[in-house]
Design a protein around this motif. Structure first.
Motif, PDB file in Angstrom:
ATOM      1  N   PHE A  39       0.822  -1.208   0.000  1.00 17.33           N
ATOM      2  CA  PHE A  39       0.000   0.000   0.000  1.00 17.33           C
ATOM      3  C   PHE A  39       0.859   1.263   0.000  1.00 17.33           C
ATOM      4  O   PHE A  39       0.332   2.359  -0.031  1.00 17.33           O
ATOM      5  N   PHE A  82       4.437 -10.307  -6.947  1.00 19.26           N
ATOM      6  CA  PHE A  82       3.288  -9.422  -6.745  1.00 19.26           C
ATOM      7  C   PHE A  82       2.772  -8.843  -8.064  1.00 19.26           C
ATOM      8  O   PHE A  82       1.659  -8.382  -8.154  1.00 19.26           O
ATOM      9  N   THR A  83       3.610  -8.842  -9.095  1.00 15.05           N
ATOM     10  CA  THR A  83       3.146  -8.346 -10.387  1.00 15.05           C
ATOM     11  C   THR A  83       2.286  -9.381 -11.099  1.00 15.05           C
ATOM     12  O   THR A  83       1.838  -9.146 -12.204  1.00 15.05           O
ATOM     13  N   LYS A 266      15.446  -5.625  -5.589  1.00 15.20           N
ATOM     14  CA  LYS A 266      14.075  -5.111  -5.536  1.00 15.20           C
ATOM     15  C   LYS A 266      13.172  -6.072  -4.765  1.00 15.20           C
ATOM     16  O   LYS A 266      12.328  -5.657  -3.967  1.00 15.20           O
TER      17      LYS A 266
ATOM     18  N   GLU B  46       9.714  -0.874 -12.944  1.00 22.95           N
ATOM     19  CA  GLU B  46       8.827  -2.018 -13.163  1.00 22.95           C
ATOM     20  C   GLU B  46       7.585  -1.891 -12.270  1.00 22.95           C
ATOM     21  O   GLU B  46       7.697  -1.683 -11.076  1.00 22.95           O
ATOM     22  N   PRO B  47       6.379  -1.963 -12.874  1.00 22.92           N
ATOM     23  CA  PRO B  47       5.159  -1.881 -12.057  1.00 22.92           C
ATOM     24  C   PRO B  47       5.170  -2.946 -10.967  1.00 22.92           C
ATOM     25  O   PRO B  47       5.672  -4.046 -11.176  1.00 22.92           O
ATOM     26  N   GLN B  48       4.627  -2.579  -9.812  1.00 24.57           N
ATOM     27  CA  GLN B  48       4.663  -3.485  -8.676  1.00 24.57           C
ATOM     28  C   GLN B  48       3.504  -4.482  -8.713  1.00 24.57           C
ATOM     29  O   GLN B  48       3.572  -5.541  -8.133  1.00 24.57           O
ATOM     30  N   ASN B  49       2.437  -4.102  -9.395  1.00 26.24           N
ATOM     31  CA  ASN B  49       1.236  -4.924  -9.446  1.00 26.24           C
ATOM     32  C   ASN B  49       0.857  -5.138 -10.903  1.00 26.24           C
ATOM     33  O   ASN B  49       1.347  -4.444 -11.780  1.00 26.24           O
ATOM     34  N   PRO B  50      -0.063  -6.094 -11.156  1.00 26.38           N
ATOM     35  CA  PRO B  50      -0.563  -6.231 -12.530  1.00 26.38           C
ATOM     36  C   PRO B  50      -1.183  -4.906 -12.997  1.00 26.38           C
ATOM     37  O   PRO B  50      -1.641  -4.111 -12.166  1.00 26.38           O
ATOM     38  N   ASN B  57      -0.853   1.829  -7.299  1.00 25.27           N
ATOM     39  CA  ASN B  57      -0.741   2.946  -6.372  1.00 25.27           C
ATOM     40  C   ASN B  57       0.698   3.400  -6.236  1.00 25.27           C
ATOM     41  O   ASN B  57       1.042   4.160  -5.368  1.00 25.27           O
ATOM     42  N   ILE B 134      -5.597  -2.937  -4.680  1.00 22.79           N
ATOM     43  CA  ILE B 134      -4.950  -2.085  -3.683  1.00 22.79           C
ATOM     44  C   ILE B 134      -5.747  -0.796  -3.431  1.00 22.79           C
ATOM     45  O   ILE B 134      -5.807  -0.292  -2.325  1.00 22.79           O
TER      46      ILE B 134
END
Lengths: 308, 539
Positions: A39, A82-83, A266, B46-50, B57, B134
């Motif tokens: 978050f 998580f991606t 990371k 790199e995006p953290q989530n799909p 966020n 999220i």
């Protein structure tokens, strides 16, 4: 020889389990909640956190999580990041890049390191020897990131010979500069190790015999001197290959190479357990295989080991 | 679900976020020829989530989502004002029920039309707790949110009663409470519409999103780049003046800056701290220095008895006057910040300069006098808690020096290892006295800086600040008939902060960035994003 290899391979099994368990425990018991961290700077919503934990199997006790993880690994499923990407495909992307970089560095180390060490060792006390000693001392005492930034600034930004970061990691020519930076420290050690080893062996009895026999200089150095002097160097090079793969974090960061170092860094920061454990497990295997190869090379270099 | 979970605490320097969609205004200024078919590259991570709209966020995924999708409204990057995109109009008579009319002709990148259902289905899906988005709490204003997002357990329903589809181009939104400025929130990318294909395979969609924005998805080479191209059938007011954006992944700002200098990267976010001192020399007129909707504060632990009471407000006002903001921003922060004169960041709608009055002006004599009159700092010593991983040490030390010299109070910094630890200490009330805090806008409206931080019980009200006068003013502003009335209402509420002084406003953030010689017309909005569609690539 065959049983020796078999024994070494069997040894890898407990090491594999031990390493994964240790890494797993370390990652999962780190302070901080990876889901709350998702978050970011926002206040986390407890209901959403609970639901996400369930999705990533984090609401189970640790031992269950480990069994669940290992159960999946045996089906060649390293879990998901998580991606939403499978960790196996993350590794399949990152490892080839780092292997290429490590090999470039490795070649540098062997070619340049051995050459410098040979020259310095053969002509001890000469100007060339002093120069090698001073240069390697400088390289050893300067941290890699300083060298990296200096190299980047001079060769890319000021001179424009190369791109500042690696644009295409499959292009070996772009990997030369980061490879050289990554190799620099080990290269200095290889040069010094070779120099010392050669210096010692030059005074050995078999060298005197070889010279007395009137053998050509090329044979003396190539067959007698170098082969014997390489044993400690090969040990170093073997373990160093593993170190190059895992230790490329700084270099990969400076030159923006998306290899194992970057991905691992990371993943540790976001506490992405499956990614960390998966990559470290593979790195452990790399170390094991590298030291296996070193032991086998001994046998090639020194027949006494072969017969033992 | 309290509405306040929508907020986001700034930790600029670590991983702060500036999200919300931007577009562009018609500005037509071009100095040299440009090629609208050429793409430009932008520093990303790199995006953290799909890549699902309600699941982004952090900047890496957020800036890609905001270019692939367009919601009902967004903010004009030139002035931060709300403007309609898919919405033709959003009407309300009571600030609680909003009637949305869509423009016709909008399509997703796969050719399917954008209908009222595309929004309602997307919002219901995103708000449902079991879908693990999220940003789901953004929907908590809508009636029926508790049904799809219970505090624990599985949801009873998958649709919110507050959302009703009237026909293809009309739907209504009913809120739990009156929120006059609700349309401002709708600019957040979580409120984007989704095509029907999404619901068949949300996970697959997350790797290959199909949006309705000015750019369409081409490819995602993980850890290397996300490539987009301009969408020819885009109906929004901000049609792309370039051929697309390539989001190049960088792990460090230093690497990105090195690439920018050698023209391998066209536009970047924020130059690394190491380059702050000389980036204007390096880049010349390609350097950027523009305001951001973010503020840095020092908050106080008003929940502790020795910091409560009217007299202590005087002490806090005195401490505020003891800080030499001008010198610190110029020297320690290398002019990357601008001294604050209010609790709302500069450039935000409803921003009113000088709300803080004299208390934000450096005056050592007056400072000492106020601190003494208020009864002094407890124990004559002050600890300012901050996170050591965010580059705050230097200015906290400078602020403490300033306070020590002006008032004689023993001020020291109290570093915590990282942001998470510092936040845990602050929300767990285990700190003593004062702490670094900050706010990055979620949407460019003063309510965002005031309601979500200073209303009694707000999740981000870490001060334990509770003022009946402030709460009443905020409530009145929420229930106002128009956004303008709400802005003035919140300005009145802000005046109350000057009296109670729960936090010391320090300075506003700025975007310090630059661009390569290959592009032109690069301007940054208050979110710290370039006006993407306006960027021109030289021909």
């Amino acid at each position: 020889m065959g049983s020796y290899v078999l024994r070494r391979v069997l040894q890898m099994i407990p090491v594999f389990f031990g390493a994964t368990l240790l890494i797993f425990l370390m990652v999962y018991t780190l302070p901080g909640d990876p889901i709350a961290a998702l978050f970011g700077d926002k206040a986390a919503d407890p209901a959403q956190v609970a639901s996400l934990k369930h999705q990533y199997y984090l609401d189970q006790p640790l031992w269950k999580q480990y069994l669940h993880y290992m159960g999946n690994v045996f089906q060649l499923d390293f879990g998901q990041s998580f991606t939403g990407r499978p960790v196996s495909s993350i590794m399949a992307d990152a490892f080839p890049i780092t292997i290429r970089l490590a090999l470039v560095a490795f070649v540098f180390e062997i070619v340049v390191g051995l050459a410098l060490g040979l020259v310095a060792g053969l002509y001890r006390g000469s100007f060339a020897d002093t120069l090698v000693l001073v240069l390697t001392l400088i390289v050893i005492s300067i941290p890699v990131f300083v060298l990296g930034y200096i190299a980047q600034n001079i060769f890319a930004i000021k001179l424009g010979w190369v791109t500042a970061t690696v644009q295409n990691s499959t292009d070996i020519s772009e990997l030369l500069l980061p490879g050289a930076v990554l190799a620099s420290l080990s290269l200095a050690y290889v040069a010094r190790l070779t120099r010392t080893s050669i210096g010692e062996n030059l005074r050995a009895d078999y060298m005197r015999t070889a010279v007395a026999k009137g053998l050509p200089r090329r044979t003396i150095i190539g067959r007698h001197l170098l082969r014997n002097s390489l044993i400690p160097v090969v040990t170093f090079l073997g373990t160093d290959l593993g170190a190059l793969m895992g230790g490329a974090i700084v270099t990969e960061g400076i030159f923006n190479i998306q290899g194992v170092g970057n991905v691992l860094y990371k993943a540790i920061r976001t506490k992405e357990g499956p990614t960390v454990v998966g990559i470290v497990t593979v790195l452990v295997l790399v170390y094991l295989v590298a030291s296996l190869v070193v032991d086998l090379l001994y046998a090639v270099l020194d027949p006494r080991i072969r017969y033992a | 679900m309290p509405a306040v979970t929508r907020v986001r605490w700034a930790v600029i320097g670590a991983t702060s976020v500036a999200l919300v969609a931007t577009g562009c205004s018609s500005s037509g200024s071009s100095s040299s020829s440009s090629d609208t078919s050429k793409t430009f590259s932008y520093q990303s991570s790199e995006p953290q989530n799909p890549l699902q709209p309600a699941n982004a966020n952090e900047v890496g995924g957020g800036r890609i989502i905001q270019n692939l999708f367009r919601g009902l409204v967004d903010y004009d990057p030139a002035n931060g004002k709300l403007r309609n995109q898919v919405a033709d109009k959003i009407d309300t008579t009571d600030s609680q029920t909003f009637n949305v009319t869509l423009k016709s002709g909008w399509t997703f990148h796969d050719g399917t039309p954008v209908k009222a259902k595309s929004f309602v289905d997307a919002w219901n899906w995103a708000a449902t707790v079991s879908n693990n988005q999220i940003n789901s709490s953004w929907f908590s204003d809508i009636e029926g949110y508790a049904d799809v997002h219970p505090k624990s357990g599985s949801p009873a329903k998958t649709t919110m009663s507050g959302l009703t589809v009237v026909d293809d181009t009309h739907f209504t939104i009913k809120l739990v409470n009156k929120v006059s400025y609700f349309p401002y929130k709708l600019g957040y990318p979580a409120f984007s519409p989704l095509p029907e294909g999404f619901f068949k395979d949300p996970a697959g969609f997350g790797q290959k999103p199909v949006g309705n924005g000015p750019y369409q998805f081409v490819s995602w080479e993980h850890n290397t780049a996300v490539t987009t191209k301009a969408f020819p059938n885009y109906q929004g007011v901000d049609k792309a003046k370039n051929g697309g954006i390539v989001f190049k992944m960088y792990t460090t700002a230093e690497a990105a800056y090195a690439d920018l200098q050698s023209n391998n990267l066209d536009v970047m976010d924020q130059v690394p701290p190491s380059a702050l001192a000389n980036y204007k020399n390096d880049l010349g007129d390609r350097a950027i220095d523009s305001p951001q909707g973010a503020i840095q504060n020092i908050g106080f632990t008003l929940y502790q008895p020795d910091w409560a009471g009217a007299n202590m407000a005087k002490v806090r006002q005195g401490l505020s006057m003891a800080i030499d903001r001008d010198t610190i921003t110029k020297t320690v922060l290398q002019s990357s910040r601008k001294p604050a004169t209010a609790w709302v960041a500069e450039g935000v709608e409803g921003y009113k300069a000088g709300t803080c009055g004299d208390f934000c002006t450096f005056n050592a004599t007056k400072a000492k006098q106020l601190v003494t009159e208020g009864g002094g700092v407890p124990g004559n010593s002050l600890k300012i808690t901050y996170n050591a991983d965010g580059g705050h040490k230097e200015w906290v030390d400078a602020v403490c020096n300033s306070i020590r010299q002006s008032t004689g109070v023993n001020c020291v910094g109290d570093p915590k290892t990282d942001f998470k630890t510092a936040r845990a200490a602050i929300t767990g009330h285990t700190i003593d006295g004062a702490f670094r805090t900050g706010w990055v806008q979620d949407y460019p409206l003063n309510a965002n800086f005031l309601h979500d931080v200073y209303v009694t019980g707000a999740a981000s009200n870490d001060f334990g600040y509770s003022s009946a006068a402030f709460d009443a003013a905020a409530k009145k502003a929420d229930e106002a008939a128009s956004v303008e009335a709400s802005e003035t209402g919140y300005q009145e509420a802000e005046a109350q902060l000057a009296q109670d002084f729960p936090a010391i406003p320090l300075w506003y953030y700025r975007t310090n960035s630059g661009y390569s010689t290959k592009v032109q017309n690069v301007k940054f909005d208050s979110f710290g994003n370039p006006a993407w569609t306006n960027v021109q690539v030289k021909g």
